[in-house]
Design a protein around this motif. Structure first.
Motif, PDB file in Angstrom:
ATOM      1  N   GLY A 220      23.221  14.250  -7.178  1.00 63.72           N
ATOM      2  CA  GLY A 220      21.868  14.695  -7.449  1.00 63.72           C
ATOM      3  C   GLY A 220      20.995  13.511  -7.796  1.00 63.72           C
ATOM      4  N   ASP A 221      20.203  13.685  -8.860  1.00 66.56           N
ATOM      5  CA  ASP A 221      19.301  12.592  -9.228  1.00 66.56           C
ATOM      6  C   ASP A 221      19.889  11.703 -10.326  1.00 66.56           C
ATOM      7  OD1 ASP A 221      19.277  14.327 -11.271  1.00 66.56           O
ATOM      8  OD2 ASP A 221      17.096  14.694 -11.279  1.00 66.56           O
ATOM      9  N   ALA A 222      21.194  11.855 -10.570  1.00 69.54           N
ATOM     10  CA  ALA A 222      21.811  11.073 -11.629  1.00 69.54           C
ATOM     11  C   ALA A 222      21.801   9.594 -11.279  1.00 69.54           C
ATOM     12  CB  ALA A 222      23.258  11.531 -11.830  1.00 69.54           C
ATOM     13  N   VAL A 223      21.771   8.744 -12.318  1.00 68.03           N
ATOM     14  CA  VAL A 223      21.850   7.306 -12.100  1.00 68.03           C
ATOM     15  C   VAL A 223      23.198   6.812 -12.600  1.00 68.03           C
ATOM     16  CG1 VAL A 223      19.374   6.896 -12.179  1.00 68.03           C
ATOM     17  CG2 VAL A 223      20.693   6.895 -14.304  1.00 68.03           C
ATOM     18  N   PRO A 224      23.726   5.812 -11.935  1.00 73.54           N
ATOM     19  CA  PRO A 224      25.074   5.328 -12.266  1.00 73.54           C
ATOM     20  C   PRO A 224      25.204   4.828 -13.694  1.00 73.54           C
ATOM     21  CG  PRO A 224      24.328   4.422 -10.172  1.00 73.54           C
ATOM     22  CD  PRO A 224      23.159   5.137 -10.771  1.00 73.54           C
TER      23      PRO A 224
ATOM     24  N   ALA B 290      23.796  12.072 -22.817  1.00 74.76           N
ATOM     25  CA  ALA B 290      24.196  12.978 -21.746  1.00 74.76           C
ATOM     26  C   ALA B 290      25.699  13.185 -21.727  1.00 74.76           C
ATOM     27  CB  ALA B 290      23.711  12.430 -20.400  1.00 74.76           C
ATOM     28  N   ALA B 291      26.427  12.169 -22.168  1.00 73.57           N
ATOM     29  CA  ALA B 291      27.886  12.255 -22.093  1.00 73.57           C
ATOM     30  C   ALA B 291      28.512  12.368 -23.463  1.00 73.57           C
ATOM     31  CB  ALA B 291      28.415  11.017 -21.372  1.00 73.57           C
TER      32      ALA B 291
ATOM     33  N   ARG C 127      28.195  13.391 -12.338  1.00 74.96           N
ATOM     34  CA  ARG C 127      27.188  13.104 -11.322  1.00 74.96           C
ATOM     35  C   ARG C 127      26.848  11.616 -11.304  1.00 74.96           C
ATOM     36  NH1 ARG C 127      22.505  17.379 -10.908  1.00 74.96           N
ATOM     37  NH2 ARG C 127      23.532  18.191  -9.079  1.00 74.96           N
ATOM     38  N   ALA C 128      26.801  11.033 -12.483  1.00 77.57           N
ATOM     39  CA  ALA C 128      26.516   9.595 -12.551  1.00 77.57           C
ATOM     40  C   ALA C 128      27.637   8.803 -11.894  1.00 77.57           C
ATOM     41  CB  ALA C 128      26.348   9.170 -14.010  1.00 77.57           C
ATOM     42  N   MET C 129      28.862   9.242 -12.132  1.00 69.83           N
ATOM     43  CA  MET C 129      29.999   8.540 -11.527  1.00 69.83           C
ATOM     44  C   MET C 129      29.890   8.598 -10.005  1.00 69.83           C
ATOM     45  SD  MET C 129      33.108   9.037  -9.919  1.00 69.83           S
ATOM     46  CE  MET C 129      33.633  10.723 -10.301  1.00 69.83           C
ATOM     47  N   LEU C 130      29.572   9.782  -9.498  1.00 74.46           N
ATOM     48  CA  LEU C 130      29.448   9.905  -8.040  1.00 74.46           C
ATOM     49  C   LEU C 130      28.281   9.064  -7.499  1.00 74.46           C
ATOM     50  CD1 LEU C 130      30.217  13.663  -7.279  1.00 74.46           C
ATOM     51  CD2 LEU C 130      31.747  11.698  -7.186  1.00 74.46           C
ATOM     52  N   ALA C 131      27.231   8.976  -8.299  1.00 75.73           N
ATOM     53  CA  ALA C 131      26.088   8.158  -7.873  1.00 75.73           C
ATOM     54  C   ALA C 131      26.519   6.699  -7.747  1.00 75.73           C
ATOM     55  CB  ALA C 131      24.935   8.294  -8.869  1.00 75.73           C
ATOM     56  N   GLY C 132      27.298   6.243  -8.719  1.00 74.98           N
ATOM     57  CA  GLY C 132      27.795   4.865  -8.669  1.00 74.98           C
ATOM     58  C   GLY C 132      28.707   4.655  -7.480  1.00 74.98           C
ATOM     59  N   LEU C 133      29.550   5.628  -7.260  1.00 76.24           N
ATOM     60  CA  LEU C 133      30.495   5.517  -6.143  1.00 76.24           C
ATOM     61  C   LEU C 133      29.753   5.498  -4.797  1.00 76.24           C
ATOM     62  CD1 LEU C 133      33.329   5.377  -5.042  1.00 76.24           C
ATOM     63  CD2 LEU C 133      33.549   7.848  -5.362  1.00 76.24           C
ATOM     64  N   ALA C 134      28.712   6.314  -4.730  1.00 75.16           N
ATOM     65  CA  ALA C 134      27.926   6.333  -3.488  1.00 75.16           C
ATOM     66  C   ALA C 134      27.341   4.953  -3.208  1.00 75.16           C
ATOM     67  CB  ALA C 134      26.806   7.374  -3.591  1.00 75.16           C
TER      68      ALA C 134
END
Length: 897
Positions: free
Chosen positions: A805-809, A854-855, A689-696
């Motif tokens: 979601g609410d993840a941060v990059p 988290a990871a 989710r964090a990766m997608l947040a960064g990509l967004a």
RNA sequence: GGGCCUGUAGCUCAGUGGGUCAGAGCGCCGCGCUUACACCGCGGAGGUCGUCGGUUCGAGCCCGACCGGGCCCACCA
């Protein structure tokens, strides 16, 4: 539901959340042959064909610069055309219907010269067309044929040969552009000497004439003696030119002595009409109103006062000749001086002794210089001045600036001639203000380039001289009646109707006349001149857009969106296009101008043609691959000069290969026939989710950058993300994506999360890279998707954010740092990265703690930690993640740590 | 003479309305054939951000001067 794949008419992209079936990933990936393969497919599918049913609002139209086909393309072209193509591809993916034609500039001196030498001919418009003509030579390239040996042929024959010759060049040029991957609609090419272009140029001119914007005037103007044509202000180039000051005595007619002037042009002494000094100059005040006699020629001329005379130049008093320079023209005009020209259009002193030279000695002296070039005449005059003692001292060598025609090699002279002009604000303040306002409306990229426009328009000192005394080009569509004495009636031009265009007045006949009336009293004569090449190329939007013949198309593409071009032709191409559009359409020709910089060689010098030719563009593309060369070009911002750097191309190639490999990997999980599910709802793991947040974030920022014509920023953002994605995220997620922890035959939630995230990321990344790396991205797209990535919609962040979601990059970075810490342990121990760690404690700054935690399971897997992996918070101020107390599982013979 | 751009690690360049901004890549050094990639990967060492002043609590980032590059215009007596 997500909208990460908004539907686009021509893109059969997967519907939101659906599975993409059928992957076909090759075992070994390669860039070899990728350009030919995809160019062939794109052509076969008409991928870049312009849909002319699109409404204007949907269209993004580009006024592509037509390269000169008689030159060769060099790396600078590859550079700037890539910039434009990146824009075109981006806009196309954004949903615009992109109007992206290609023109070939085969009008003008370079082509004229080339045709002359290649075929051994020269254009003589007075000759009739010979349909059966075959040139004496074929391909005498390289050797220039002496003018005397060139076979004279009609203009129409000459144009045909031009088209024949340039057709070969166009094939070569198109091949290069295709290889480079320009997404041009190859069904829409134009030639600047074509019948259509000639007709457009003539029609636009006739309308300028009808509105009073074009006019004819007989006036002194800059003249190139080599090409024997008038030259416009925009074609000037100031160059250093060696000269010498000659101090010359003029004798007062009242017999009270001599006045000394200094001149670098003593050969113009017979053309002297006055001496001029500043009105406040004490030294010469007493002389004003008196006369002096020119040395050698004995012509009586007045001494006059004019504020343009500069007391600190030379002797402070100048001889005014008709015409030595533009100041002479000013004095001649403002002081109402006579015209005494002695210089012919061939650059030689006129053969006939002028009548203003009345003394026997003067006439004798003149005979000695008649017919000589300025250079020889100068020697002769100086010798004469020595003889008579009128040369004071010796000439003093000096380096001065002289105006040259940019293509010429002799300084320009000033010659009186009849020429056509188009108003450009140079002598009309209201028009100048309007054109300056147009410049303000136009969005320059980068914006500081606007200053060049403003400086140029602000500094214009005359209207646009559009006529040239050449033979190859677009003729003026004008005839003149001859009166009963055979005199040309320039004041009563005969004009064709627009339907008759193009016409060639040297072979076509005006209405109500017959060919046998040509040149006879009471008959007619054609205007012998042709238009400046800029007079045609200033109409590229009209030529490409079908202004004359296809108003429906024109309405869909004009005013255009973008003019890409070099900074060196802002004053010519850009400005003249603005002028034409302003006058004809009352609008800007385009809303934006993208100005590319120069290519500099490694010595920081502008890349010379000779150097550019050593490295041929095609050779570059073959050696490094088109995506790699495009990457180098796209790494340079608009308006900024860039170094020609092979290293940058190698990086680009590496990136393209990485795209292939990483994609192959990202698509390798699960059974081959298992669909890739692009469903953000499946993404549940914090790292994913964090990766997608960064990509967004990257998608948003890259999109904004491209919208602002900042392709460099977009590429940098995408590239940086991509390398982190490869080096950290892929490594971290690898085991989980394989399903390492899943029960036999099951796909766990973590596995599904990783696979969906990988699919979504790849889907967006390929599209982000597509404008710069069209070949590699298309190759990958073809492995798992339908249609072309270049017709797929530009990615948006919304779907990615749904997954994030609410993840941060920052979690990716934190986990990456943790992995790096474990790697460092192995690196320092000089062991393989595959070495297992049986125990370690990660000491992390407080800010990263949650992210690492988290990871943590992914970090364990990627770091090959088999035993305990502790987590501790570092003291305040500590930087980065450190792995402490690491115990490596080493091979028995390596000892223990 | 007027104007524009530019000067950040050896090289090519990022540094976004002044406050983790001293970064990236290449090159260099060291390590590693880890099944996506040896056309590779991992780790590391490199800079008083052209100079000098100024503004500010604080300046690669703003202001001034100077120095060095590039370019445009004007300068043809």
């Amino acid at each position: 539901m997500s909208d990460h794949l908004p539907s686009a008419p021509s893109a059969p992209a997967a519907a939101p959340g659906t599975a993409v079936p059928g992957r076909s990933v090759p075992d070994r990936v390669s860039l070899d042959g990728i350009e030919e393969r995809w160019d062939g497919r794109w052509t076969a599918e008409g991928l870049y064909a312009f849909d002319r049913t699109a409404e204007r609002a949907q269209v993004f139209s580009i006024d592509t610069p037509p390269p000169t086909v008689s030159g060769s393309l060099h790396v600078g072209h590859v550079f700037s055309y890539t910039h434009t193509d990146v824009v075109a591809r981006f806009r196309r993916m954004r949903g615009a219907e992109v109007f992206y034609p290609m023109g070939w500039d085969d009008n003008g001196l370079p082509t004229e010269r080339r045709v002359q030498n290649y075929y051994g001919v020269r254009c003589d418009p007075s000759l009739p067309y010979d349909p059966a003509f075959e040139p004496p030579l074929q391909g005498a390239e390289g050797k220039s044929v002496r003018a005397a040996d060139q076979v004279p042929i009609s203009r129409r024959n000459f144009v045909e040969l031009c088209e024949r010759l340039t057709a070969e060049d166009e094939v070569q040029f198109e091949a290069l552009w295709r290889r480079l991957g320009l997404s041009v609609d190859w069904g829409m090419t134009y030639q600047t000497i074509s019948a259509e272009a000639r007709a457009v140029a003539q029609q636009a001119f006739l309308r300028n004439l009808a509105r009073g914007e074009a006019y004819q005037a007989e006036a002194p103007g800059l003249w190139d003696v080599t090409f024997q044509t008038a030259v416009a202000q925009a074609e000037l180039e100031a160059r250093d030119y060696p000269g010498a000051f000659h101090r010359v005595a003029f004798h007062r007619t009242d017999g009270t002595g001599a006045v000394h002037i200094e001149t670098t042009r003593p050969e113009l002494l017979p053309a002297c009409v006055a001496l001029v000094a500043h009105p406040d100059d004490e030294r010469y005040r007493d002389l004003f109103g008196t006369t002096v006699r020119t040395p050698l020629f004995g012509v009586e001329v007045p001494v006059l006062a004019h504020p343009a005379a500069e007391p600190d130049k030379g002797a402070g008093i100048a001889m005014c000749c008709t015409f030595g320079d533009l100041t002479d023209v000013q004095w001649w005009r403002e002081l109402d001086l006579p015209t005494r020209s002695v210089l012919g259009r061939d650059g030689r002193i006129l053969r006939d002794t002028p009548d203003w030279i009345a003394t026997d000695e003067g006439r004798e002296r003149y005979a000695a210089v008649a017919g000589k070039t300025t250079f020889s005449a100068r020697e002769a005059v100086v010798a004469g001045l020595r003889e008579t003692g009128d040369l004071d001292g010796e000439p003093v060598a000096t380096q001065r600036k002289a105006n040259f025609f940019e293509k010429g090699d002799k300084p320009l002279e000033i010659v009186t001639s009849r020429q056509w002009y188009i108003g450009n604000g140079g002598r009309d303040e209201a028009l100048r203000a309007e054109l300056l306002a147009r410049g303000t409306e136009l969005d320059f990229h980068p914006d500081f380039m606007k200053v060049r426009y403003e400086n140029w328009v602000g500094g214009l000192n005359g209207d646009w001289l559009v006529s040239r005394q050449r033979f190859f080009g677009v003729p003026f569509p004008v005839w003149y009646p001859l009166d009963e004495h055979g005199e040309v009636r320039h004041d009563a031009p005969l004009l064709p109707g627009e339907d008759a265009l193009p016409v060639d007045p040297s072979s076509d006949v005006p209405a109500a006349y017959t060919e046998d009336q040509r040149g006879v009293p009471g008959g007619f004569v054609g205007d012998p001149d042709i238009m400046d090449t800029w007079a045609t190329s200033s109409l590229t939007p009209q030529i490409a857009g079908g202004w004359r013949t296809d108003p429906d198309l024109f309405a869909r593409v004009f005013p255009m969106d973008l003019r890409p071009q070099g900074q060196d032709i802002i004053r010519t191409w850009l400005f003249s296009t603005v002028v034409r559009s302003h006058l004809e359409h009352g609008s800007l020709p385009w809303s934006d101008a993208a100005i590319s910089g120069w290519i500099l060689d490694p010595d920081r010098k502008k890349m010379s043609k000779s150097k550019g030719n050593v490295v041929t563009p095609m050779g570059l593309l073959e050696e490094h691959g088109s995506d790699a060369v495009r990457y180098w070009a796209a790494s340079a911002r608009l308006g900024t000069d860039a170094a020609f750097e092979v290293g940058q191309m190698k990086i680009g190639r590496r990136l393209a290969i990485k795209v292939l490999n990483a994609s192959k990997f990202a698509l390798s999980f699960g059974a081959p026939d298992e669909p890739v599910v692009l469903d953000p709802a499946l993404v549940v793991d914090p790292l994913d989710r964090a990766m997608l947040a960064g990509l967004a974030d990257v998608v948003d920022a890259a999109t904004a950058a491209l919208e602002a014509y900042d392709h460099t920023r977009a590429l940098e953002l995408t590239e940086t993300f991509f390398w982190t994605f490869c080096d950290d995220y892929l490594e971290l997620v690898k085991d989980r994506a394989y399903g390492a922890g899943d029960a036999e035959g099951e796909v766990g939630a973590g596995t599904a999360s990783a696979r969906a995230a990988l699919g979504l990321a790849l889907d967006a990344l390929l599209r982000l890279f597509a404008p710069v790396l069209p070949f590699a991205t298309e190759e990958v797209w073809s492995w798992w998707r339908e249609g072309s990535v270049h017709r797929a919609p530009w990615p948006t962040s919304a779907g990615l954010r749904t997954g994030a979601g609410d993840a941060v990059p920052a979690v990716v970075g934190a986990a990456g740092s943790a992995l790096a810490a474990l790697r460092k342990v192995k690196s320092e121990a000089k062991v393989s990265m595959r070495t297992e760690i049986e125990h370690a404690v990660l000491v992390v700054p407080a800010a990263l703690r949650d992210g690492v935690e988290a990871a943590l399971s992914d970090v364990r897997a990627a770091g090959r930690v088999t035993g305990t992996l502790g987590l501790a918070v570092a003291p305040e101020g500590a930087e980065g993640v450190v792995a402490q107390d690491a115990r490596l599982v080493l091979p028995a013979d390596a000892g223990t740590r």
